[in-house]
Structures are given as C-alpha cells and as structure tokens.
Write a protein that holds these residues in place. Structure first.
Motif, mmCIF file in Angstrom:
data_model
loop_
_atom_site.group_PDB
_atom_site.id
_atom_site.type_symbol
_atom_site.label_atom_id
_atom_site.label_comp_id
_atom_site.label_asym_id
_atom_site.label_seq_id
_atom_site.Cartn_x
_atom_site.Cartn_y
_atom_site.Cartn_z
ATOM 1 N N ILE A 256 0.753 -1.385 -0.064
ATOM 2 C CA ILE A 256 -0.141 -0.107 -0.407
ATOM 3 C C ILE A 256 0.651 1.065 0.266
ATOM 4 C CG2 ILE A 256 -1.822 1.291 1.189
ATOM 5 C CD1 ILE A 256 -2.366 -1.429 -0.607
ATOM 6 N N LYS A 257 0.393 1.835 -1.037
ATOM 7 C CA LYS A 257 1.291 2.868 -0.961
ATOM 8 C C LYS A 257 0.623 3.960 -0.369
ATOM 9 C CE LYS A 257 5.264 1.305 -3.011
ATOM 10 N NZ LYS A 257 6.362 0.796 -2.522
ATOM 11 N N ASP A 258 -0.807 4.442 -1.155
ATOM 12 C CA ASP A 258 -2.016 5.635 -0.543
ATOM 13 C C ASP A 258 -1.904 5.618 0.354
ATOM 14 O OD1 ASP A 258 -2.655 7.783 -0.741
ATOM 15 O OD2 ASP A 258 -3.732 7.551 -3.346
ATOM 16 N N ILE A 259 -2.024 5.774 1.541
ATOM 17 C CA ILE A 259 -2.380 5.596 2.622
ATOM 18 C C ILE A 259 -4.612 6.276 2.547
ATOM 19 C CG2 ILE A 259 -3.458 5.706 5.265
ATOM 20 C CD1 ILE A 259 -0.957 3.637 4.680
ATOM 21 N N GLY A 260 -4.098 7.321 2.068
ATOM 22 C CA GLY A 260 -5.676 7.603 1.263
ATOM 23 C C GLY A 260 -6.383 6.873 0.917
ATOM 24 N N ALA A 261 -6.290 5.918 0.085
ATOM 25 C CA ALA A 261 -6.690 5.156 -0.798
ATOM 26 C C ALA A 261 -7.074 4.387 0.393
ATOM 27 C CB ALA A 261 -6.028 4.541 -2.244
ATOM 28 N N LEU A 262 -7.081 4.138 1.605
ATOM 29 C CA LEU A 262 -7.840 3.707 2.744
ATOM 30 C C LEU A 262 -9.151 3.454 2.631
ATOM 31 C CD1 LEU A 262 -4.707 1.859 4.308
ATOM 32 C CD2 LEU A 262 -5.916 0.804 2.248
ATOM 33 N N HIS A 263 -9.575 2.874 3.010
ATOM 34 C CA HIS A 263 -11.386 3.182 3.767
ATOM 35 C C HIS A 263 -11.480 2.485 4.498
ATOM 36 C CE1 HIS A 263 -15.411 4.811 3.035
ATOM 37 N NE2 HIS A 263 -16.129 3.576 3.200
ATOM 38 N N GLU A 264 -12.696 2.989 5.734
ATOM 39 C CA GLU A 264 -12.728 1.988 6.475
ATOM 40 C C GLU A 264 -14.471 2.002 7.261
ATOM 41 O OE1 GLU A 264 -13.156 2.739 11.317
ATOM 42 O OE2 GLU A 264 -10.528 2.344 10.713
ATOM 43 N N LYS A 265 -14.991 0.604 6.830
ATOM 44 C CA LYS A 265 -16.499 0.482 6.632
ATOM 45 C C LYS A 265 -16.869 -0.164 7.446
ATOM 46 C CE LYS A 265 -20.111 1.108 4.583
ATOM 47 N NZ LYS A 265 -21.192 2.677 4.426
ATOM 48 N N GLU A 266 -17.375 0.047 8.618
ATOM 49 C CA GLU A 266 -18.310 -0.858 9.440
ATOM 50 C C GLU A 266 -19.882 -1.150 9.235
ATOM 51 O OE1 GLU A 266 -19.812 -0.834 14.801
ATOM 52 O OE2 GLU A 266 -17.734 0.471 13.086
ATOM 53 N N ILE A 267 -20.172 -2.005 8.680
ATOM 54 C CA ILE A 267 -21.421 -2.677 8.276
ATOM 55 C C ILE A 267 -22.225 -3.894 9.485
ATOM 56 C CG2 ILE A 267 -20.423 -2.383 5.396
ATOM 57 C CD1 ILE A 267 -19.905 -5.950 6.463
ATOM 58 N N LYS A 268 -23.501 -3.965 9.310
ATOM 59 C CA LYS A 268 -23.864 -4.894 10.250
ATOM 60 C C LYS A 268 -24.229 -6.420 9.814
ATOM 61 C CE LYS A 268 -24.628 -2.039 13.311
ATOM 62 N NZ LYS A 268 -24.030 -2.443 15.007
ATOM 63 N N VAL A 269 -23.707 -7.528 9.771
ATOM 64 C CA VAL A 269 -23.871 -8.966 9.623
ATOM 65 C C VAL A 269 -24.698 -9.540 10.012
ATOM 66 C CG1 VAL A 269 -22.495 -11.157 9.079
ATOM 67 C CG2 VAL A 269 -21.191 -8.773 9.088
ATOM 68 N N GLY A 270 -25.758 -9.610 9.375
ATOM 69 C CA GLY A 270 -26.657 -10.636 9.624
ATOM 70 C C GLY A 270 -27.140 -11.809 9.128
ATOM 71 N N MET A 271 -28.060 -11.734 8.699
ATOM 72 C CA MET A 271 -28.231 -14.097 8.205
ATOM 73 C C MET A 271 -28.235 -14.211 6.793
ATOM 74 S SD MET A 271 -30.245 -16.623 8.092
ATOM 75 C CE MET A 271 -31.214 -18.092 7.636
ATOM 76 N N ASN A 272 -28.987 -12.864 6.002
ATOM 77 C CA ASN A 272 -28.343 -12.643 4.348
ATOM 78 C C ASN A 272 -27.350 -12.806 4.371
ATOM 79 O OD1 ASN A 272 -30.898 -13.060 3.825
ATOM 80 N ND2 ASN A 272 -31.609 -10.625 3.298
ATOM 81 N N GLU A 273 -26.511 -12.282 5.186
ATOM 82 C CA GLU A 273 -25.016 -12.111 4.685
ATOM 83 C C GLU A 273 -24.139 -12.992 5.631
ATOM 84 O OE1 GLU A 273 -26.818 -7.862 5.310
ATOM 85 O OE2 GLU A 273 -26.488 -10.067 6.148
ATOM 86 N N ALA A 274 -24.511 -13.777 6.425
ATOM 87 C CA ALA A 274 -24.303 -15.059 6.443
ATOM 88 C C ALA A 274 -24.034 -15.962 5.346
ATOM 89 C CB ALA A 274 -24.865 -15.725 7.813
#
Length: 225
Positions: free
Chosen positions: A185-203
């Motif tokens: 990884i050269k460009d730290i600015g290209a990193l994106h943090e995302k919080e998601i919720k995992v439920g039945m469908n995602e499982a």
C-alpha cells in the motif's frame, strides 16, 4: 423478533477494489470457525449444490494455529477440527442459520428403567412394552459459575483480524502495519474504513463464498460499499 446482527469493520483499498481485512469481535469469529463444524449436508441444504473448493482450509489452519490462551476454558480445538455430529457445538451459533435450539424428548419403559430412547414408539428390549414414559432432561452445570465465560469458542475480550481469505488471528498494531507493507500500500489515502452489520443474509453469502472463493470478504461485501 428482530434479526440479530453483529458489527464488522472493513478496511478497503479503493484503488484495487478489495477488502484488505476486517476487524471482528467474538460473535463473527465464532461463526466463521463454526463453519468447520457444520455438516456438509446442512450446507448443501441451505445453499444448493456447490463445489467444495475455496478457502475453508484457511479456517482449519487458523483454528489449528490459534494460541490456546484465546480459547474459552473447557473448549478443545478438536471440537472444530474433528467435529462429532452428536456434539451440540456442531450447530452454527449466532444469528446464523436462525436455527432454534430444541430440546430432545426422551422416554423409557413404564416397567424398566435400564433403557432410554428418543422415539416413543420404540419397544423395551427387556419386557417388550412401549417406551413412551416421558423423562425430563437436566442440563449439566457450568464448569465454573463464577467465570467470565461468555459462550462460543473464542474469548470475547480480544479483537480479531479476519483476512479476505478468512485467515484469522488476534489484532495487534504491528500486525496491521506489517499487512499494509505486504499489500504494498503506497497511498494511505486510498484506504477506506467501513463498519457494516452482518445478519442472516450476509452469513449465508459468506458461507457460500467460502466454498468457492479465496476473496470471501471482497466477494460478499465490496459490491455493497
């Protein structure tokens, strides 16, 4: 009753359009580890026929290599690595398959007490009467009622790093920095943090992707970002 969900924090490289890894708590790690203990017949019933390829071997290695200090007291790796289909640990925990725990009914003969069955139409081997007298099951006590055991397989006081190919290990600052270097990884600015919720469908999507892909998190979650 509302569907149970757990949180998952993804670190995404927006340039390469891939999930580098996820930070996860005990509930999510318990789920993916318990995929190992799920009978394949159950997986086929849920997902349809799929080729048994992908990165399930990485889950196996993660459990095998996980230090015993991260495992709940009274648990053993063989529960997952060498699952016994009669063991209650083989049912996948969490939100996951929305399976409700149902108590088995047990019966004995009205005359004899030396035999037990879970089928009320069974015949007593001794007196040949029907074995249809209800028995009440009493669950064993916890190993330590005063412990901080919160169930499941891994301990809940630790944050875990789950890689795109489902390799799992405890999070540490050094491991995160090392991974960024390994990913070049050269460009730290290209990193994106995302919080998601995992439920039945995602499982269910995770289970399906784990059977045919080595980029499970990217496959399941990236299109939703």
């Amino acid at each position: 009753m509302a569907e149970s969900k757990v949180s998952l924090k993804l670190l995404i490289d927006m340039k390469s359009k891939r999930v580098l890894f996820a930070e996860a708590g005990k509930d999510f790690v318990d789920f993916i580890f318990h995929i190992l203990a799920m009978p394949f017949a159950t997986a086929i019933r849920l997902l349809g026929k799929q080729g048994m390829v992908g990165c399930l071997s990485n889950l196996y290695d993660s459990v095998e290599n996980l230090n015993d200090s991260y495992i709940q007291k009274g648990q053993n790796k063989d529960i997952l690595l060498k699952p016994n289909t009669a063991n209650p640990m083989t049912s996948v925990p969490l939100l996951l398959l929305n399976d409700k725990t149902t108590a088995n009914n047990f019966y004995r003969c009205w005359n004899c007490s030396g035999y037990v069955t879970d089928e009320p139409t069974a015949t007593c081997p001794s007196c040949r009467r029907l074995m249809n007298k209800d028995l009440t099951y009493v669950a064993p006590p916890h190993v330590n009622e005063n412990s901080n055991d919160d169930g499941g397989f891994v301990k809940g006081v630790v944050t875990y790093m789950v890689m795109d190919d489902l390799k799992v290990k405890p999070v540490s600052p050094i491991s995160s920095i090392t991974l960024l270097s390994q990913f070049n990884i050269k460009d730290i600015g290209a990193l994106h943090e995302k919080e998601i919720k995992v439920g039945m469908n995602e499982a269910l999507k995770l289970l399906k992707a784990s059977l045919h892909s080595n980029e499970v998190l990217t496959t399941v979650f990236l299109n939703d970002i």
